[in-house]
Structure formats: C-alpha cells, structure tokens
Motif scaffolding. Structure first.
Motif, PDB file in Angstrom:
ATOM      1  N   LEU A   1     -11.391 -26.368   7.081  1.00  0.00           N
ATOM      2  CA  LEU A   1     -11.965 -25.361   6.588  1.00  0.00           C
ATOM      3  C   LEU A   1     -11.063 -23.974   6.987  1.00  0.00           C
ATOM      4  O   LEU A   1     -10.535 -23.540   6.054  1.00  0.00           O
ATOM      5  CB  LEU A   1     -13.292 -24.998   6.950  1.00  0.00           C
ATOM      6  N   ALA A   2     -10.846 -23.789   8.334  1.00  0.00           N
ATOM      7  CA  ALA A   2     -10.253 -22.886   8.950  1.00  0.00           C
ATOM      8  C   ALA A   2      -8.351 -22.863   8.231  1.00  0.00           C
ATOM      9  O   ALA A   2      -8.155 -21.769   7.622  1.00  0.00           O
ATOM     10  CB  ALA A   2      -9.963 -22.521  10.368  1.00  0.00           C
ATOM     11  N   PRO A   3      -7.953 -23.696   8.342  1.00  0.00           N
ATOM     12  CA  PRO A   3      -6.550 -23.784   8.129  1.00  0.00           C
ATOM     13  C   PRO A   3      -6.593 -23.806   6.533  1.00  0.00           C
ATOM     14  O   PRO A   3      -5.434 -23.025   5.815  1.00  0.00           O
ATOM     15  CB  PRO A   3      -5.817 -25.171   8.377  1.00  0.00           C
ATOM     16  N   GLN A   4      -7.453 -24.595   5.626  1.00  0.00           N
ATOM     17  CA  GLN A   4      -7.107 -24.390   4.272  1.00  0.00           C
ATOM     18  C   GLN A   4      -7.495 -22.837   3.830  1.00  0.00           C
ATOM     19  O   GLN A   4      -6.993 -22.477   2.871  1.00  0.00           O
ATOM     20  CB  GLN A   4      -8.109 -25.393   3.656  1.00  0.00           C
ATOM     21  N   ALA A   5      -8.851 -22.448   4.466  1.00  0.00           N
ATOM     22  CA  ALA A   5      -9.154 -21.196   3.918  1.00  0.00           C
ATOM     23  C   ALA A   5      -8.176 -20.187   3.985  1.00  0.00           C
ATOM     24  O   ALA A   5      -7.568 -19.012   3.470  1.00  0.00           O
ATOM     25  CB  ALA A   5     -10.300 -20.836   4.514  1.00  0.00           C
ATOM     26  N   SER A   6      -7.518 -20.160   5.239  1.00  0.00           N
ATOM     27  CA  SER A   6      -6.345 -19.334   5.616  1.00  0.00           C
ATOM     28  C   SER A   6      -5.267 -19.262   4.709  1.00  0.00           C
ATOM     29  O   SER A   6      -4.788 -18.273   4.188  1.00  0.00           O
ATOM     30  CB  SER A   6      -5.948 -19.706   7.244  1.00  0.00           C
ATOM     31  N   ALA A   7      -4.812 -20.756   4.465  1.00  0.00           N
ATOM     32  CA  ALA A   7      -3.656 -20.737   3.534  1.00  0.00           C
ATOM     33  C   ALA A   7      -3.869 -20.235   2.257  1.00  0.00           C
ATOM     34  O   ALA A   7      -3.094 -19.626   1.628  1.00  0.00           O
ATOM     35  CB  ALA A   7      -3.424 -22.209   3.691  1.00  0.00           C
ATOM     36  N   THR A   8      -5.167 -20.484   1.766  1.00  0.00           N
ATOM     37  CA  THR A   8      -5.473 -20.242   0.143  1.00  0.00           C
ATOM     38  C   THR A   8      -5.524 -18.608   0.357  1.00  0.00           C
ATOM     39  O   THR A   8      -4.960 -17.653  -0.659  1.00  0.00           O
ATOM     40  CB  THR A   8      -6.859 -20.427   0.004  1.00  0.00           C
ATOM     41  N   THR A   9      -6.303 -17.958   1.436  1.00  0.00           N
ATOM     42  CA  THR A   9      -6.192 -16.434   1.404  1.00  0.00           C
ATOM     43  C   THR A   9      -4.811 -15.818   1.442  1.00  0.00           C
ATOM     44  O   THR A   9      -4.462 -14.944   0.652  1.00  0.00           O
ATOM     45  CB  THR A   9      -7.002 -16.084   2.641  1.00  0.00           C
ATOM     46  N   VAL A  10      -3.962 -16.361   2.257  1.00  0.00           N
ATOM     47  CA  VAL A  10      -2.559 -15.922   2.414  1.00  0.00           C
ATOM     48  C   VAL A  10      -1.869 -16.087   0.823  1.00  0.00           C
ATOM     49  O   VAL A  10      -1.142 -15.109   0.411  1.00  0.00           O
ATOM     50  CB  VAL A  10      -1.961 -16.781   3.410  1.00  0.00           C
ATOM     51  N   ALA A  11      -2.060 -17.096   0.391  1.00  0.00           N
ATOM     52  CA  ALA A  11      -1.369 -17.405  -0.903  1.00  0.00           C
ATOM     53  C   ALA A  11      -1.996 -16.525  -1.944  1.00  0.00           C
ATOM     54  O   ALA A  11      -1.148 -15.943  -2.868  1.00  0.00           O
ATOM     55  CB  ALA A  11      -1.815 -18.845  -1.515  1.00  0.00           C
ATOM     56  N   LEU A  12      -3.200 -16.076  -2.176  1.00  0.00           N
ATOM     57  CA  LEU A  12      -3.834 -15.285  -2.961  1.00  0.00           C
ATOM     58  C   LEU A  12      -3.332 -13.862  -2.927  1.00  0.00           C
ATOM     59  O   LEU A  12      -3.061 -13.093  -3.502  1.00  0.00           O
ATOM     60  CB  LEU A  12      -5.312 -15.397  -3.126  1.00  0.00           C
ATOM     61  N   LEU A  13      -3.209 -13.505  -1.463  1.00  0.00           N
ATOM     62  CA  LEU A  13      -3.021 -11.990  -1.048  1.00  0.00           C
ATOM     63  C   LEU A  13      -1.490 -11.764  -1.111  1.00  0.00           C
ATOM     64  O   LEU A  13      -0.996 -10.833  -1.638  1.00  0.00           O
ATOM     65  CB  LEU A  13      -3.513 -11.589   0.106  1.00  0.00           C
ATOM     66  N   THR A  14      -0.757 -12.887  -0.894  1.00  0.00           N
ATOM     67  CA  THR A  14       0.717 -12.609  -1.026  1.00  0.00           C
ATOM     68  C   THR A  14       1.213 -12.567  -2.574  1.00  0.00           C
ATOM     69  O   THR A  14       1.936 -11.887  -2.904  1.00  0.00           O
ATOM     70  CB  THR A  14       1.384 -13.903  -0.538  1.00  0.00           C
ATOM     71  N   ALA A  15       0.285 -13.307  -3.460  1.00  0.00           N
ATOM     72  CA  ALA A  15       0.802 -13.395  -4.772  1.00  0.00           C
ATOM     73  C   ALA A  15       0.182 -12.046  -5.568  1.00  0.00           C
ATOM     74  O   ALA A  15       0.768 -11.606  -6.478  1.00  0.00           O
ATOM     75  CB  ALA A  15      -0.143 -14.263  -5.485  1.00  0.00           C
ATOM     76  N   ALA A  16      -0.681 -11.327  -4.782  1.00  0.00           N
ATOM     77  CA  ALA A  16      -1.000  -9.915  -5.171  1.00  0.00           C
ATOM     78  C   ALA A  16      -0.267  -8.891  -4.625  1.00  0.00           C
ATOM     79  O   ALA A  16      -0.392  -7.927  -4.941  1.00  0.00           O
ATOM     80  CB  ALA A  16      -2.472  -9.770  -4.702  1.00  0.00           C
ATOM     81  N   GLY A  17       1.049  -9.342  -3.933  1.00  0.00           N
ATOM     82  CA  GLY A  17       1.941  -8.152  -3.455  1.00  0.00           C
ATOM     83  C   GLY A  17       2.210  -8.206  -1.940  1.00  0.00           C
ATOM     84  O   GLY A  17       2.995  -7.229  -1.645  1.00  0.00           O
ATOM     85  N   ASP A  18       1.124  -8.592  -1.269  1.00  0.00           N
ATOM     86  CA  ASP A  18       1.570  -8.507   0.332  1.00  0.00           C
ATOM     87  C   ASP A  18       2.695  -9.134   0.556  1.00  0.00           C
ATOM     88  O   ASP A  18       3.273 -10.201   0.171  1.00  0.00           O
ATOM     89  CB  ASP A  18       0.062  -8.823   0.955  1.00  0.00           C
ATOM     90  N   ASP A  19       3.368  -8.752   1.836  1.00  0.00           N
ATOM     91  CA  ASP A  19       4.450  -9.256   2.299  1.00  0.00           C
ATOM     92  C   ASP A  19       3.997 -10.496   3.051  1.00  0.00           C
ATOM     93  O   ASP A  19       2.814 -10.567   3.727  1.00  0.00           O
ATOM     94  CB  ASP A  19       4.964  -8.430   3.452  1.00  0.00           C
ATOM     95  N   PRO A  20       4.620 -11.779   2.576  1.00  0.00           N
ATOM     96  CA  PRO A  20       4.010 -13.133   3.366  1.00  0.00           C
ATOM     97  C   PRO A  20       4.070 -13.306   4.603  1.00  0.00           C
ATOM     98  O   PRO A  20       2.800 -13.622   5.027  1.00  0.00           O
ATOM     99  CB  PRO A  20       5.308 -13.965   2.588  1.00  0.00           C
ATOM    100  N   ASP A  21       5.043 -12.684   5.248  1.00  0.00           N
ATOM    101  CA  ASP A  21       4.985 -12.806   7.052  1.00  0.00           C
ATOM    102  C   ASP A  21       3.694 -11.828   7.389  1.00  0.00           C
ATOM    103  O   ASP A  21       2.870 -12.320   8.267  1.00  0.00           O
ATOM    104  CB  ASP A  21       5.968 -12.496   7.712  1.00  0.00           C
ATOM    105  N   ARG A  22       3.706 -10.903   6.984  1.00  0.00           N
ATOM    106  CA  ARG A  22       2.686  -9.732   7.389  1.00  0.00           C
ATOM    107  C   ARG A  22       1.346 -10.089   7.220  1.00  0.00           C
ATOM    108  O   ARG A  22       0.394 -10.291   7.847  1.00  0.00           O
ATOM    109  CB  ARG A  22       3.155  -8.398   6.875  1.00  0.00           C
TER     110      ARG A  22
END
Lengths: 184, 184
Positions: B151-172
DNA sequence: GGCCGTAACATAGCAGCGCTATGCTACGGT
DNA sequence: ACCGTAGCATAGCGCTGCTATGTTACGGCC
C-alpha cells in the motif's frame, strides 16, 4: 435479475425454469457456489476481452488498450463487475484472475523492453499500480458514485501520469494512450 | 461482529444487550437504516481523520498526507471501510461524503495556487483522480487481494506520478510525498 | 398531586430465506 | 431384464428481517 436490481433468491431463480431449487445444489452446491460461478464467469469474460486486445507496434498504446478493454467490460456488465469484487464471497479462483492480470504485466514489460520505459521499471509493480487505479475508477463509476463520463478522461490521464513517471516521453505517451481510448 | 466475520443479524445484535429487536426499529428504522448509520459513522471518522491533517508549508506534502490519513483510516477499520463502499446499500449521505472529499480538492487547489502545480490544473479532476486511485488500492488491500505491505509504496508512487504530471518538480514531489508516508 | 398522552420497548408471530432429508424417476452397464 | 446411480421434486427445518399487539415509564396539564 442483477440488472433489474431484484434480490437474487434461490426460489426466484428457479421460478419459471421448470426446475426446482435442488438443481442449484446439484450443479453449484448451493448459493455461495452459484455466486462463485457467476464471479468466475466474470473473470472468464474479462480474460477473453483482454486476450482480444491486438498487439500493435506501439507497446504503450497496447498497455492503455488493456485498460480500455477492462473498462468496457465493466461498463457493459456492471453487475457482473460488482459481483467479481464483492466482499461477501472470498474469491478462490485467484489463479484465473492472476493469469488475466499477467497479460497487463506482460504488456508493461514489453513497453519497458522496447525502450519506452526506464530499464529499471518493475513491470509487476507498475501493472499493479495501474490496475488498482483503474479498479478504483471503474468501481466508483459502476457504483454510481462518479458519472460514467469521467471514466475515459480520468483513466486516460492517470495512465499517462503513471507511464510518464515510468520514463515514457510525455507527449508520445499521451498520444499513445489517447489513441487507445479514442479507438475503444 | 464485523471484525469477527460473524454474520450481522438482528437477533445476534441485541443478544446480551438486554434490549429487544424492536430497539433497532425505534432508533434506526430497520436493518438498512442501521447499515446506513454504520456507513455514516465511517464517513464521520474519515472526516475527522482528514480534518486532523495539519496544514504545513508544503502543500504537496499536505495532499499526500490526506492520502496517508485516508489509508490509515481504512486499514485500522477495514470492515468499516468495506461497509462504507458496500454496493448493496445506496449511500444517501452523499453530501457528507462530498464535504469530506472537498478537503482533498482544497489541498490540491492550494498546491496549485502556491505554484507547485500547473496554473491550468483542475483541482476537482486531479483530486478525483487521486481519490479513485487511492480507493482502488485501499479496496484491494482491505479485501485481501493485495498484501498490506504494497500500500505505502504503491500509493506513494501513484501520488508522485499524478502530481508530477500536474506540473510539480519530480524530485521535489517525491520528497514531499515520501515524507508524508514516512511520517504517517 | 392525580391524570393521561405519548414514546419506547418486550413479546409473539408473520412470510420469506438458504438448505437438507427423503423418495421418485429415468437412464446406462451387466 | 435387471439394478445401481445420478438427478430432481417435495416437504420441511431453522433462521432471517420485520410487524402487530400489549405493556411500561416518563413528561406536560388542570
């Protein structure tokens, strides 16, 4: 009866069929067995759907096409989809479901092997991520929480986000994914 | 009774309480009303959880923190979560659920307004996307289809993917999201 | 203070549920 | 021609959610 929202009872089932309630016990062993058979039928249809997804020269498109097929299968028989993931019956046919899921894993692996995704991409993890996201979206739509109209754009956007995060070029990814949803 | 996997029947409910079955009808109007009250309790607890998410200086972290709170709430009372999204009862308290969901929409809007996401980001659409993905993941875990450890790693990865696609800096973005999951 | 209207509850019993014990029936092998 | 067995119809069991009815206890009113 599922589509008509009528309660699925043993007596109502056999009424008009000329058979008695015993037939259900002879062939399914009881109501839980009958529900299990219904769920298995759902997975069988889903497997047939996914098996019918053609393999094209664009592996990312093919990954998205699996999602399109998944969504179409659910929307055309929402009651069956709900029965497949009903919490009140434990799904013992996990091997059949796994085999179906493996098709998505393979499609992801191909996209990685053909250079569209990072070489370090874990196909199983990414496929799991994609399936979970699609399942959530489809579940909410099938249950009426979200309108059906949001499914295609949301699923498309989520797929693009996940595959882009895995290394695909954003514009190219979007084109591949949206082509799959436009065709489906 | 839910946690013990015992069937929740009217007679079993009142047994040992000194009350009779009529009490359920006086206070809940029947079993459907009782299930509805259970579901409403689930949404109330979820709302309390999300309301307790502190507002920090990192809006992307706060968005992810909502997801963490959502997941923790579900994992600590999986039966309640399942009841909340049970298909057999139509959820009439949609306004309460909507108010809870609005918290996530607001968090996303703040991330956009503070410059972490593209100005053209639709907070409602992105929040819906995130919720659906999280709901799918949590549902599969709560139902035992996926192990809790993913749950934690997958939810984390999905959240990063969605927010990065929305414009946030990937690393940040990854740093903000993973900090939320590490803290949760 | 005595009265009653009302709300809440206990009891008993209803129709319906999934399921099973029992007996019949029709088919295939010897 | 016989019988063993598979499949099914019937009847009935215990349980379900629910309701009709009688009882009780509390709060407002003269």
């Amino acid at each position: 009866m599922l589509a008509a929202r009528e309660p699925v009872t043993l007596r109502a089932l056999v009424e008009g069929t000329g058979a008695s309630t015993m037939a259900v016990y002879t062939h399914f062993g009881g109501m839980p067995g009958l529900w299990s058979a219904v769920r298995q039928e759902g997975f069988t249809r889903l497997a047939a759907r996914l098996a019918a997804v053609p393999r094209t020269g664009d592996p990312v498109h093919d990954v998205a096409a699996h999602g399109v097929a998944y969504a179409r299968n659910a929307l055309e028989a929402p009651e069956l989809y709900r029965a497949m993931f009903d919490a009140r019956a434990d799904l013992a046919d996990a091997e059949a479901a796994d085999a179906t899921f493996q098709r998505l894993v393979d499609a992801v692996a191909r996209a990685r092997d053909e250079g569209r995704l990072d070489p370090g991409t874990d196909p199983l993890a990414l496929a799991t991520r994609s399936w979970a996201a699609g399942h959530g979206l489809v579940s909410l739509v099938v249950q009426g929480v979200l309108p059906a109209a949001v499914l295609a754009p949301q699923a498309s956007a989520t797929t693009v986000a996940l595959l882009t995060a895995a290394g695909d070029d954003p514009d190219r990814c979007r084109a591949s994914v949206e082509r799959a949803w436009a065709a489906g």
